[in-house]
Structure formats: C-alpha cells, structure tokens
Design a protein around this motif. Structure first.
Motif, mmCIF file in Angstrom:
data_model
loop_
_atom_site.group_PDB
_atom_site.id
_atom_site.type_symbol
_atom_site.label_atom_id
_atom_site.label_comp_id
_atom_site.label_asym_id
_atom_site.label_seq_id
_atom_site.Cartn_x
_atom_site.Cartn_y
_atom_site.Cartn_z
ATOM 1 N N GLY B 280 36.192 65.343 -60.791
ATOM 2 C CA GLY B 280 35.203 65.477 -61.856
ATOM 3 C C GLY B 280 34.120 66.473 -61.488
ATOM 4 O O GLY B 280 33.752 67.333 -62.289
ATOM 5 N N VAL B 281 33.602 66.358 -60.267
ATOM 6 C CA VAL B 281 32.546 67.262 -59.831
ATOM 7 C C VAL B 281 33.069 68.689 -59.803
ATOM 8 O O VAL B 281 32.438 69.609 -60.335
ATOM 9 N N ILE B 282 34.244 68.881 -59.226
ATOM 10 C CA ILE B 282 34.803 70.235 -59.135
ATOM 11 C C ILE B 282 35.040 70.795 -60.538
ATOM 12 O O ILE B 282 34.684 71.932 -60.841
ATOM 13 N N PHE B 283 35.583 69.961 -61.410
ATOM 14 C CA PHE B 283 35.876 70.391 -62.772
ATOM 15 C C PHE B 283 34.610 70.838 -63.498
ATOM 16 O O PHE B 283 34.558 71.912 -64.086
ATOM 17 N N ILE B 284 33.578 70.008 -63.435
ATOM 18 C CA ILE B 284 32.343 70.338 -64.166
ATOM 19 C C ILE B 284 31.667 71.563 -63.554
ATOM 20 O O ILE B 284 31.150 72.426 -64.272
ATOM 21 N N ARG B 285 31.685 71.645 -62.226
ATOM 22 C CA ARG B 285 31.080 72.824 -61.585
ATOM 23 C C ARG B 285 31.838 74.097 -61.968
ATOM 24 O O ARG B 285 31.238 75.134 -62.243
ATOM 25 N N ALA B 286 33.163 74.003 -62.005
ATOM 26 C CA ALA B 286 33.973 75.158 -62.382
ATOM 27 C C ALA B 286 33.689 75.552 -63.827
ATOM 28 O O ALA B 286 33.585 76.731 -64.168
ATOM 29 N N LEU B 287 33.524 74.537 -64.646
ATOM 30 C CA LEU B 287 33.222 74.765 -66.058
ATOM 31 C C LEU B 287 31.894 75.502 -66.215
ATOM 32 O O LEU B 287 31.743 76.394 -67.053
ATOM 33 N N GLU B 288 30.937 75.111 -65.370
ATOM 34 C CA GLU B 288 29.623 75.733 -65.409
ATOM 35 C C GLU B 288 29.743 77.223 -65.068
ATOM 36 O O GLU B 288 29.146 78.076 -65.729
ATOM 37 N N LEU B 289 30.535 77.526 -64.031
ATOM 38 C CA LEU B 289 30.741 78.921 -63.633
ATOM 39 C C LEU B 289 31.418 79.694 -64.758
ATOM 40 O O LEU B 289 31.061 80.825 -65.068
ATOM 41 N N PHE B 290 32.385 79.044 -65.377
ATOM 42 C CA PHE B 290 33.116 79.654 -66.478
ATOM 43 C C PHE B 290 32.156 79.966 -67.630
ATOM 44 O O PHE B 290 32.213 81.048 -68.229
ATOM 45 N N ALA B 291 31.256 79.024 -67.919
ATOM 46 C CA ALA B 291 30.280 79.226 -68.992
ATOM 47 C C ALA B 291 29.348 80.384 -68.650
ATOM 48 O O ALA B 291 28.988 81.180 -69.511
#
Ligand SMILES: Nc1ncnc2c1ncn2[C@@H]1O[C@H](COP(=O)(O)OP(=O)(O)OP(=O)(O)O)[C@@H](O)[C@H]1O
Ligand SMILES: [Mg+2]
Lengths: 268, 352
Positions: B280-291
């Motif tokens: 979950g943490v990795i996913f959300i952090r990756a999403l943030e970078l993507f955004a």
C-alpha cells in the motif's frame, strides 16, 4: 485438558430489570457438579438474560451468584472467564475475520503466558507457549470433528459449522462451568444429533456442570438431569425432566399461550 | 489461508512458521542481502524516495496495528510522527543528546502521548473515537507552534545535525538508508510476529466482536491502550527517522493531510495485513510520483491559470479516486490480490 474437580454454582434471589421490563424476578436455583441443567421457557422468558447475568454481561439489580462459594456478581466478564466460566451465544458471536483455529486459540488468551515483547520476537518461551496451547486446541478440534475447517475463515463457514466453532471456542477456555445458549437452534435433525453427542461427550470428559438453554423438548428430556422453567422472568418449576413435564403450572404456561414451543412439549 | 502445494506440516512448530520451504528461505535471504547493495545501484533521487517510502512503511504498520487489527480509527498518525520528530530535535539541539540516545526517549514520548489520546476509547467507538483522535491531530501541531517556540522553532524549519555512527557522520542519503532500512526490516519482523501472537489475536477479537472478546477473557481496555501505544510508538520512530532523512524538521510535515494519506495507504494495501501495508505504501508513493509527472503534462494543454490549479490538484484527485476504487472493487486491498497471485503460481500448471 482435565478438570475433574467439582464445581458448584448457586443463583440466589436474582432480579434484573430493564426500565419497566422485569427480565428476571427473584430467581434462585443451584446445580451440583457434573450435571446438565436445562433452562427452558417461552420466548422472552429471560433465559438469555440469566446466562448474561452469570457471564457478567448484565448486572442484576438484586441477588447473588455464588461460584464455588464465591460471590461473582460484581466481577468483570474477563475476570469470570479467568475463573472458568465460559459460554456460547444464541446469535453466534464469533471473530468473523479469524480462522476457526484462531478463534479457538484466541480463547486460550488467559492461559498463554507472554507479553507484547515476547509476542513480537516469537522466540523461545513465546513459541513454546503457542505450541503447548495449540496442542490443547487440537484436542478440541478432534473432539468436535473440525479438522477440515481449521484454516477456514469463520465468515465463510455455514451456520451449523459456526455453531460448532462457537462451542469449540467456549471449550478452549477450559471451562469449569459451561453455558450454552440454544446450541441447536436452526439446525437440522442430523446436526442436532451431532451437537447433542458433543455435549454429552464434553460432560463425560470434563465432568463439569453445563447450563443449556434449548427449545427442543426431545433433546432436553434426553440429555439433561435437571430442568428449570422460566416464564415472564419468574421461575415456574425446578426438578428432574420427568417431574417438570408433569407439572401443572408448566403445562398451563406452555398450553395457555400460542408459543412456538408448545407442540414440542407434547411431543416428548 | 493457502499454503504451498504439497507441503504438509507434521509438527505444530512447522505449522506456525511464516517461512516454510527452502525456496522461501532462499528468496528471503537473497532479498535481505540485496537490500545491502541497493544504494550502490540506484540514483540519488531514487534512493531518497526509497528512504521516504521505508519511513512511511513504519508509520503505516503502526496505524495498521491500531486500525487494521484492532479496529480503532485514528486520524492523528501524522501528529504522532511530529511528536517523535520534535522530541528528537529538541533533545539533540537543546539538550545535547546524540541521535542514538535521543531515539528511545523520543519514541517512548510519542508512544505515551498516543496512549493518552487512546483513553477515550474506553467509552467511545468508531466515528466518535475518530473525532477524538482528530483532536490530537489539531492539538499537537498547535502545541508545537505556540507553547515553546523557543525550543521547537514555531512554524519555521529547524535543522539538526546528522547522526554519527562509530565516528562516521551519516550525512548522505545512502548512509541514512542503512539506518532507516535496519529499522524498517526490524519493525516488519516484529509486527508480523505480534500479529500472529496472542496479542494479535486479542486485537482482532476486539475488532470483530468486543463483547465476546471480553467474555472470553480479553481485558479489552488494556489491549486497546496497548494498540494505541504501539501505533504511536511506531509513528514516533517514523518521525525520528523522517527528521534525519530531511536533516531538518517543520511542523508542516505532520498535518491532517499526512494522517489521511496513511489511512489511504492501509486501505489500499489491505486492513490488518502486514505485506499489504508494504504494498500500500509503495503503491501510494508511486502514485504520487506519477501524479507529479502527469500534472505538468496535462497542465501544458490548458491556459496558465487553470493549468496551475490542475497541477496542484491532480495528486489529491488521483489519491481520492484510487481510494474510492479500492473501497468499491477491492476492499480487501492489494494483500488480497497478492494472495490470489501466490495461489495461482503455487498450483501452476493446475491453476483455474
Ligand atoms: N439489553 C436489553 N435491554 C432491554 N430489554 C432486554 C434486554 N435484554 C433482554 N431484554 C428483555 O428481557 C426479556 C427477556 O429476554 P431474554 O432475551 O432473556 O429472553 P429469552 O428467554 O432468551 O428469549 P428467546 O427464547 O427469544 O431467546 C425480554 O422481554 C427482553 O425484551
Ligand atoms: Mg435467548
């Protein structure tokens, strides 16, 4: 899992009310060790309330509950669990997110001796405690024939099996007094027979007093040695199954009202 | 629970083990070993991101113990990270403590404060308890800013000295990486064990049916407090690591916004699951970078004024959307997907 010592439970002048509703009025009875006592009565008679008072969930306004001579009516539910009072629930109150095995292990709580640090490292003593208690739980799984559902999450189990897990969890607490609230309600004949067999096995193996609430008169006549009849929170009768069956007041109470249990009285 | 196919447990010792087969041991060993060489293989930017992600994993694990396992919602995880971080900064800058000496005090400080804010859980549940923890989220930053600004620096950023380890000053991100990764691996190990121990079962019992739990001998209130304590203890540790990761501290890093992101991470990962928390943490952090990457790209198609607001709004927008989609389509989170995938490969070629 041997607890062949004798337990006595004595309820004295117990009264419980919810506002204007008198759920229990001046109820007294006692059971000797190694007996199955059936608590019967029409719907809303106060049977569940009685069990709730004994397990500490409800607090009666008057009266005492003596467990081996000690008044337990002021103790918290978890303290009573430590004394060895265990129960099942009319509406199956299991931990739905855990497996059947973990539901039973969770009931070993009071016997497993390690703290948060021990649990976090899970070495040495913590591991040994887990294994030791797992052995006890496995014996119960054996007894109740639950090998196949061990690793299944309770949420996914059928009703009859959940009732069995509920009984297994109650047993895992190594009860000195076992309270069963309608363990056979909603079951088919075969499941009822299994459950009756389990209850008799438990009594023979553990020699503990059991209080069972049940509507099925046939089952009660078969397995219990003592029957207490409640109606509108009052005690109507107390005696052996045969005595109670022929009691005028009991027949009146059951026949006088259109309750779901009146055919069952005639049946036996 | 699914097990590796063909592996039958003949003793309870084997049955309760987490790592059961030789390949599993090898994979675990190799993964841990490769963590040692990671800083040499990635760029500075990536390493900074990895460090931040690892810090977040610690905090999210704490929250998952409280919310996922014990079922008590907390909206104050960010604030308790702040307590850890500020305790660390004050002890180091004003009392001359070294990082290592300040660490246990700061972590415990956060833990006990969390326990204090857990006291209302004796009386209230669910939504009302969430409100009580929201109070912590507002009171703690307020206290940091206004009570002793001479110590905390108020709203301004205060820098701290890099910690040293046997004479080596840990100044670079790759130095800090080893400190952070040591604690992250340790905490994952400890929390994973805690979850399968007597304590973890008591937590879940309280979550699933607190009345039955009490009747079955669990002292509900002590265990709820223990859960609050562990949750904020880990928040405090994450806060301390955050401070040495940044080399500085600012109260703006510990807002309600952060607390809600942590809840989002454990929802996406899977409530009550330890591997899920990590995903979950990795996913959300990756999403943030993507955004961050997507924002300017979309913004360039719009006039400046609208473009700027899109750039700022895209990250919370995507976050909100993802949480919503998970709640609707996969409420058990990535952890559940992971189980399904593992099961598929274990039974291959007999899957389906
Ligand atoms: N928590 C409660 N609050 C208010 N009234 C209650 C509560 N629990 C029980 N009662 C009332 O007490 C009376 C006895 O209820 P109880 O559940 O003990 O009956 P019962 O004999 O178990 O019935 P059943 O066969 O339907 O299970 C009922 O009138 C019920 O409405
Ligand atoms: Mg009832």
């Amino acid at each position: 899992m041997s607890s062949a010592n004798s337990t006595s439970i004595q309820v004295k002048n117990l009264s419980l009310s919810f506002g204007k509703v008198q759920a229990l009025q001046d109820i007294s009875f006692s059971i000797a060790s190694n007996r199955i006592l059936a608590l019967i009565g029409p719907n809303g008679a106060g049977k569940t309330s009685m069990l709730n008072c004994i397990s500490g969930f409800y607090h009666p306004q008057k009266g005492e509950i003596l467990f081996n001579g000690q008044d337990i009516s002021k103790l918290s539910p978890s303290k009573r669990a430590k004394l060895g009072i265990s129960r099942t629930f009319q509406n199956i109150e299991l931990y739905t997110g855990l497996t059947a095995l973990d539901n039973l292990m969770a009931a070993r709580h009071v016997y497993i001796k390690y703290g948060p640090l021990g649990g976090s490292f899970f070495f040495g003593r913590a591991r040994q405690e887990e294994i030791k208690n797992r052995r006890v739980v496995e014996e119960i799984i054996d007894l109740l024939e639950m090998e196949n559902i061990r690793y299944q999450v309770v949420e996914s189990l059928a009703y009859g099996l959940r009732k069995r897990v509920d009984l297994g969890r109650a047993l895992s607490l190594e009860p000195k007094l076992l309270l069963l609230d309608e363990p056979m309600a909603g079951m088919n004949v075969e499941e009822k027979e299994d459950m009756a067999r389990f209850i008799l096995d438990i009594q023979e193996l553990k020699k503990i007093p059991i209080i069972i609430v049940e509507h099925d008169m046939g089952v009660i006549m078969d397995i219990s040695q003592q029957v207490v009849v409640l109606d509108f929170g009052c005690k109507l009768a107390d005696g052996t199954p045969a005595e109670v069956k022929n009691d005028e007041k009991v027949i009146q109470a059951y026949l006088g009202k259109e309750t779901s249990s009146n055919q069952e009285t005639d049946q036996s | 629970m699914w097990r590796p196919c063909g592996v039958l447990d003949d003793t309870y010792e084997k049955d309760i083990a987490i790592i059961r087969t030789r390949p599993q041991w090898i994979i675990t060993g190799l993964s841990l070993f490769s963590l040692i060489f990671l800083p040499m293989m990635v760029s500075g930017y990536v390493l900074t991101t990895i460090n931040l992600t690892a810090v977040c994993i610690i905090s999210a694990l704490g929250l998952n113990v409280l919310t996922g396992l014990t079922g008590q919602i907390s909206l104050g995880q960010g604030a308790f990270m702040g307590v850890g971080g500020y305790s660390m900064m004050v002890l180091m800058n004003h009392f001359g403590f070294s990082f290592w000496l300040a660490l246990p005090f700061s972590v415990l400080n956060a833990g006990f404060l969390g326990l204090l804010f857990g006291l209302p859980s004796l009386r209230i549940k669910g939504f009302y308890l969430a409100m009580a923890t929201l109070a912590a989220q507002f009171m703690i930053p307020w206290a940091i800013i206004y009570i002793r600004p001479d110590l905390t620096g108020g709203t301004s950023t205060v820098s701290i000295q890099a910690p040293s380890f046997f004479g080596i000053s840990l100044t670079t991100q790759s130095h800090i990486y080893y400190v952070i990764m040591f604690f992250t691996v340790l905490i994952i190990f400890l929390v994973r064990n805690l979850a399968r121990s007597k304590i973890g079962r008591a937590f879940v019992a309280i979550r699933d049916n607190d009345l039955a739990a009490e009747i079955m001998g669990v002292e509900i209130f002590s265990y709820k407090l223990l859960s609050f304590f562990i949750c904020s203890l880990l928040a405090g540790l994450a806060g301390c690591l955050w401070v040495i990761w940044m080399g500085a501290i600012n109260v703006d890093s510990f807002t309600l916004h952060e607390s809600i992101w942590y809840l989002g991470m454990i929802i996406v990962g899977g409530l009550g699951s330890i591997p899920g928390t990590i995903f979950g943490v990795i996913f959300i952090r990756a999403l943030e970078l993507f955004a961050q990457f997507l924002g300017p790209l979309i913004a360039s198609y719009f006039p400046d004024a609208i473009g700027a607001s899109i750039k700022n709004g895209i990250s919370p927008f995507i976050f909100g959307l993802v949480i919503l989609l998970f709640l609707v389509y996969e409420p058990r989170g990535l952890a559940h997907r992971w189980e399904i995938t593992k099961h598929f490969y274990r039974r291959w070629p007999f899957s389906f």
